[in-house]
Write a protein that holds these residues in place. Structure first.
Motif, PDB file in Angstrom:
ATOM      1  N   VAL A  30       2.856  -5.014  -4.682  1.00 26.00           N
ATOM      2  CA  VAL A  30       2.384  -4.855  -3.517  1.00 26.00           C
ATOM      3  C   VAL A  30       3.233  -5.176  -2.344  1.00 26.00           C
ATOM      4  N   TYR A  31       3.581  -6.615  -2.585  1.00 21.48           N
ATOM      5  CA  TYR A  31       4.720  -7.168  -1.750  1.00 21.48           C
ATOM      6  C   TYR A  31       5.892  -6.357  -1.336  1.00 21.48           C
ATOM      7  N   ARG A  32       6.452  -5.858  -2.288  1.00 20.60           N
ATOM      8  CA  ARG A  32       7.757  -4.905  -2.387  1.00 20.60           C
ATOM      9  C   ARG A  32       7.379  -3.627  -1.742  1.00 20.60           C
ATOM     10  N   VAL A  33       6.322  -3.135  -1.804  1.00 19.81           N
ATOM     11  CA  VAL A  33       5.893  -2.080  -1.095  1.00 19.81           C
ATOM     12  C   VAL A  33       5.686  -2.114   0.515  1.00 19.81           C
ATOM     13  N   LEU A  34       5.020  -3.280   0.660  1.00 18.95           N
ATOM     14  CA  LEU A  34       5.082  -3.519   2.267  1.00 18.95           C
ATOM     15  C   LEU A  34       6.296  -4.230   2.578  1.00 18.95           C
ATOM     16  N   GLN A  35       7.262  -4.469   1.977  1.00 20.31           N
ATOM     17  CA  GLN A  35       8.568  -4.812   2.497  1.00 20.31           C
ATOM     18  C   GLN A  35       9.341  -3.554   2.710  1.00 20.31           C
ATOM     19  N   GLU A  36       8.962  -2.534   1.940  1.00 18.82           N
ATOM     20  CA  GLU A  36       9.705  -1.216   2.331  1.00 18.82           C
ATOM     21  C   GLU A  36       8.939  -0.427   3.461  1.00 18.82           C
ATOM     22  N   GLU A  37       7.854  -0.525   3.594  1.00 22.21           N
ATOM     23  CA  GLU A  37       7.041   0.615   4.453  1.00 22.21           C
ATOM     24  C   GLU A  37       6.008  -0.092   5.302  1.00 22.21           C
ATOM     25  N   LEU A  40       1.128  -1.054   6.440  1.00 23.74           N
ATOM     26  CA  LEU A  40       0.261  -0.212   5.834  1.00 23.74           C
ATOM     27  C   LEU A  40      -1.324  -0.751   5.703  1.00 23.74           C
ATOM     28  N   THR A  41      -2.194   0.203   5.728  1.00 20.69           N
ATOM     29  CA  THR A  41      -3.676   0.126   5.363  1.00 20.69           C
ATOM     30  C   THR A  41      -3.664  -0.125   3.842  1.00 20.69           C
ATOM     31  N   GLN A  42      -4.473  -0.708   3.522  1.00 23.69           N
ATOM     32  CA  GLN A  42      -5.036  -0.930   2.006  1.00 23.69           C
ATOM     33  C   GLN A  42      -4.837   0.527   1.036  1.00 23.69           C
ATOM     34  N   ARG A  43      -5.302   1.322   1.742  1.00 18.46           N
ATOM     35  CA  ARG A  43      -5.219   2.698   1.160  1.00 18.46           C
ATOM     36  C   ARG A  43      -3.820   3.188   0.907  1.00 18.46           C
ATOM     37  N   GLN A  44      -3.121   2.983   1.816  1.00 20.43           N
ATOM     38  CA  GLN A  44      -1.694   3.343   2.026  1.00 20.43           C
ATOM     39  C   GLN A  44      -0.768   2.481   0.987  1.00 20.43           C
ATOM     40  N   VAL A  45      -1.258   1.385   0.779  1.00 15.32           N
ATOM     41  CA  VAL A  45      -0.412   0.563  -0.182  1.00 15.32           C
ATOM     42  C   VAL A  45      -0.989   0.918  -1.566  1.00 15.32           C
ATOM     43  N   ARG A  46      -2.193   1.085  -1.821  1.00 15.09           N
ATOM     44  CA  ARG A  46      -2.591   1.511  -2.945  1.00 15.09           C
ATOM     45  C   ARG A  46      -1.857   3.033  -3.421  1.00 15.09           C
ATOM     46  N   GLU A  47      -1.701   3.986  -2.526  1.00 20.47           N
ATOM     47  CA  GLU A  47      -1.153   5.402  -2.864  1.00 20.47           C
ATOM     48  C   GLU A  47       0.337   5.041  -3.189  1.00 20.47           C
ATOM     49  N   ASN A  48       1.048   4.229  -2.351  1.00 20.36           N
ATOM     50  CA  ASN A  48       2.436   3.967  -2.636  1.00 20.36           C
ATOM     51  C   ASN A  48       2.775   3.164  -3.789  1.00 20.36           C
ATOM     52  N   ALA A  49       1.855   2.291  -4.314  1.00 19.13           N
ATOM     53  CA  ALA A  49       2.100   1.412  -5.357  1.00 19.13           C
ATOM     54  C   ALA A  49       1.567   2.033  -6.632  1.00 19.13           C
ATOM     55  N   ARG A  81      -7.947  -2.561   8.061  1.00 19.09           N
ATOM     56  CA  ARG A  81      -6.648  -3.575   8.225  1.00 19.09           C
ATOM     57  C   ARG A  81      -5.553  -3.088   7.993  1.00 19.09           C
ATOM     58  N   LEU A  82      -4.413  -3.583   8.630  1.00 20.04           N
ATOM     59  CA  LEU A  82      -3.044  -3.456   8.296  1.00 20.04           C
ATOM     60  C   LEU A  82      -2.477  -4.691   7.784  1.00 20.04           C
ATOM     61  N   TYR A  83      -1.443  -4.355   6.812  1.00 19.71           N
ATOM     62  CA  TYR A  83      -0.774  -5.445   6.225  1.00 19.71           C
ATOM     63  C   TYR A  83       0.659  -5.459   6.152  1.00 19.71           C
ATOM     64  N   ALA A  84       1.376  -6.575   6.671  1.00 21.58           N
ATOM     65  CA  ALA A  84       2.611  -6.604   6.834  1.00 21.58           C
ATOM     66  C   ALA A  84       3.268  -8.165   6.062  1.00 21.58           C
ATOM     67  N   PRO A  85       4.499  -7.909   5.407  1.00 22.85           N
ATOM     68  CA  PRO A  85       4.948  -9.017   4.824  1.00 22.85           C
ATOM     69  C   PRO A  85       5.540  -9.876   5.649  1.00 22.85           C
ATOM     70  N   LEU A  86       5.383 -11.298   5.011  1.00 24.58           N
ATOM     71  CA  LEU A  86       6.336 -12.445   5.791  1.00 24.58           C
ATOM     72  C   LEU A  86       7.752 -12.363   5.240  1.00 24.58           C
ATOM     73  N   PRO A  87       8.547 -12.775   5.731  1.00 18.06           N
ATOM     74  CA  PRO A  87       9.858 -12.614   5.046  1.00 18.06           C
ATOM     75  C   PRO A  87       9.859 -13.785   4.063  1.00 18.06           C
ATOM     76  N   VAL A  88      10.611 -13.581   2.957  1.00 25.36           N
ATOM     77  CA  VAL A  88      10.996 -14.386   1.671  1.00 25.36           C
ATOM     78  C   VAL A  88      12.441 -14.234   1.634  1.00 25.36           C
ATOM     79  N   ASP A  89      13.101 -15.686   1.303  1.00 27.48           N
ATOM     80  CA  ASP A  89      14.375 -15.540   1.190  1.00 27.48           C
ATOM     81  C   ASP A  89      14.487 -16.201  -0.289  1.00 27.48           C
ATOM     82  N   ARG A  90      15.685 -15.684  -1.306  1.00 21.58           N
ATOM     83  CA  ARG A  90      15.617 -16.287  -2.436  1.00 21.58           C
ATOM     84  C   ARG A  90      16.691 -17.521  -2.316  1.00 21.58           C
ATOM     85  N   PRO A  91      16.112 -18.631  -3.004  1.00 24.35           N
ATOM     86  CA  PRO A  91      17.346 -19.781  -2.612  1.00 24.35           C
ATOM     87  C   PRO A  91      18.402 -19.394  -3.615  1.00 24.35           C
TER      88      PRO A  91
END
Length: 96
Positions: A30-37, A40-49, A81-91
């Motif tokens: 779900v996080y990865r889908v949000l990073q790409e697009e 998104l609403t919960q329904r859009q996340v569900r459809e994309n994932a 509701r709309l959901y958007a990811p907060l940035p993450v960085d791989r150490p």
């Protein structure tokens, strides 16, 4: 119009990455889908994932509770509701 509440946290993207690693695969997807697009609403996340509604809802709750996504108001329909990811960085010292 998209409205997200501002976060006033001193956490780093690396700290968020560590929390993301501890989550189940569905939440990571779900996080990865949000990073790409996002946003998104919960329904859009569900459809994309391609996940069931309950799994998507659970993953979004886990991500939100751990401070990895922001939840905002969806202006066309205030019940959603709309959901958007907060940035993450791989150490640098983490290898997957």
């Amino acid at each position: 119009m998209v409205v997200f509440a501002g976060r006033t946290s001193d956490e780093t993207p690396e700290e968020r990455f560590e929390r993301l690693l501890a989550l189940p695969p569905s939440a990571k997807l779900v996080y990865r889908v949000l990073q790409e697009e996002a946003p998104l609403t919960q329904r859009q996340v569900r459809e994309n994932a391609l996940l069931p509604a309950r799994t998507t809802r659970d993953a979004l709750t886990k991500l939100k509770d751990r401070g990895l996504v922001e939840e905002g108001l969806y202006a066309p329909d205030a019940r959603k509701r709309l959901y958007a990811p907060l940035p993450v960085d791989r150490p640098e010292d983490v290898s997957l």
